[in-house]
Design a protein around this motif. Structure first.
Motif, PDB file in Angstrom:
ATOM      1  N   THR A   1      12.561 -38.515 -55.494  1.00 34.10           N
ATOM      2  CA  THR A   1      13.895 -38.293 -54.925  1.00 34.10           C
ATOM      3  C   THR A   1      14.369 -39.493 -54.119  1.00 34.10           C
ATOM      4  O   THR A   1      15.535 -39.900 -54.218  1.00 34.10           O
ATOM      5  CB  THR A   1      13.881 -37.046 -54.016  1.00 34.10           C
ATOM      6  OG1 THR A   1      13.481 -35.915 -54.778  1.00 34.10           O
ATOM      7  CG2 THR A   1      15.259 -36.800 -53.413  1.00 34.10           C
ATOM      8  N   ASN A   2      13.476 -40.081 -53.341  1.00 32.02           N
ATOM      9  CA  ASN A   2      13.899 -41.085 -52.364  1.00 32.02           C
ATOM     10  C   ASN A   2      13.637 -42.535 -52.764  1.00 32.02           C
ATOM     11  O   ASN A   2      14.210 -43.440 -52.155  1.00 32.02           O
ATOM     12  CB  ASN A   2      13.196 -40.816 -51.025  1.00 32.02           C
ATOM     13  CG  ASN A   2      13.560 -39.458 -50.458  1.00 32.02           C
ATOM     14  OD1 ASN A   2      14.687 -39.001 -50.596  1.00 32.02           O
ATOM     15  ND2 ASN A   2      12.609 -38.808 -49.811  1.00 32.02           N
TER      16      ASN A   2
ATOM     17  N   ASP B   1       8.475 -38.272 -50.864  1.00 27.41           N
ATOM     18  CA  ASP B   1       9.079 -37.788 -52.108  1.00 27.41           C
ATOM     19  C   ASP B   1       9.599 -38.983 -52.900  1.00 27.41           C
ATOM     20  O   ASP B   1      10.798 -39.283 -52.894  1.00 27.41           O
ATOM     21  CB  ASP B   1      10.219 -36.809 -51.803  1.00 27.41           C
ATOM     22  CG  ASP B   1      10.750 -36.122 -53.053  1.00 27.41           C
ATOM     23  OD1 ASP B   1      10.383 -36.544 -54.167  1.00 27.41           O
ATOM     24  OD2 ASP B   1      11.536 -35.168 -52.916  1.00 27.41           O
TER      25      ASP B   1
END
Length: 207
Positions: free
Chosen positions: A121-122, A118
Motif C-alpha cells: 500500500t505504502n 504495509d
C-alpha cells in the motif's frame, strides 16, 4: 549599576538552573529508553517538551522512540498509534524549523516505517517522498552520517525489488561509517544514532 548587575546575576542563575533541570530530565529519559522502557521515556520527554518549548530535542526523541518501536515486529498491532504519536511530535518541531536536517531525516524514517508496515500500500506512494527528504537533508548537510546512510540503506532495501546494482550504494554506506566515526556532537543529546546499523550494513555489503 549595582541593581543591574544583581538582576543579570539572578537571571543567569535562573537560566543555569533551568538548563541543569533540562539536562537531568533528558538524561533520565534516554536512560529509561536504554533500559527498555520506551513508554516511560516517552512520557517523560513529553513533559520536558511541554515545559521547554525552545528545544527541539524532547519532541525529536519522542518521535524517534515511537518510530523505532514501530519497526519492532512485536508491535505490529500498535504501528498506527506509534507512528501517529511520532508524527504529532515531529510536526511540532518541523513547523518551527523546517530545515533542521535531523528532523528531515527522522521524517524520512517515519515514512519508511509506514512502508515497512504495509509495502504494497505504502511503498509506491511514499518511496519518492523518502528519497526526496534524504536528498533535501544531503543538500543541507552533505556530511551528515544519518543522511548519507539513511538514503543508501533505503535504496539498498528497494534494490531487492528492482534488482538494481548496490555497489555504489555500498560505497555510500562505507562513507557513512567514516562520517559516523568522525562525528562530534553539536550539543548535549544531539542525535548520534546509526553507526552500529551502518557497520552491519557495510558487513552485509561485502562478498
Amino acid at each position: 549599576m549595582k541593581n543591574g548587575i544583581t538582576i543579570l546575576a539572578f537571571l543567569l542563575v535562573q537560566w543555569l538552573t533551568a538548563q541543569a533541570t533540562f539536562e537531568q530530565g533528558m538524561g533520565k529519559a534516554l536512560q529509561l529508553w536504554d533500559e527498555g522502557k520506551p513508554s516511560e521515556a516517552t512520557a517523560l520527554l513529553e513533559r520536558i517538551a511541554a515545559a521547554e518549548k525552545t528545544s527541539w530535542l524532547p519532541n525529536y526523541y519522542v518521535a524517534l522512540i515511537q518510530t523505532t518501536e514501530a519497526f519492532d515486529p512485536k508491535n505490529r498491532d500498535k504501528v498506527n498509534a506509534l507512528l501517529t504519536q511520532a508524527q504529532r511530535a515531529l510536526d511540532v518541531e518541523m513547523a518551527k524549523a523546517p530545515d533542521n536536517v535531523e528532523l528531515i531525516i527522522l521524517q524520512a524514517l517515519v515514512h519508511t516505517a509506514w512502508i515497512a508496515y504495509d509495502p504494497m500500500t505504502n511503498g509506491m506512494r511514499l518511496s519518492p517522498t523518502v528519497v526526496g527528504l534524504y536528498n533535501k537533508a544531503l543538500a543541507l548537510a552533505p556530511n551528515n552520517p544519518r543522511a548519507v546512510f539513511g538514503k543508501a540503506e533505503f535504496e539498498i532495501g528497494g534494490a531487492q525489488w528492482t534488482g538494481a546494482d548496490v555497489k555504489a550504494l555500498c560505497k555510500d554506506v562505507e562513507r557513512a561509517v567514516v562520517l559516523f566515526e568522525a562525528e562530534v556532537p553539536a550539543m548535549p543529546f544531539a542525535p548520534r544514532w546509526g553507526a552500529d546499523r551502518a557497520k552491519k550494513q557495510l558487513a552485509a555489503c561485502k562478498p
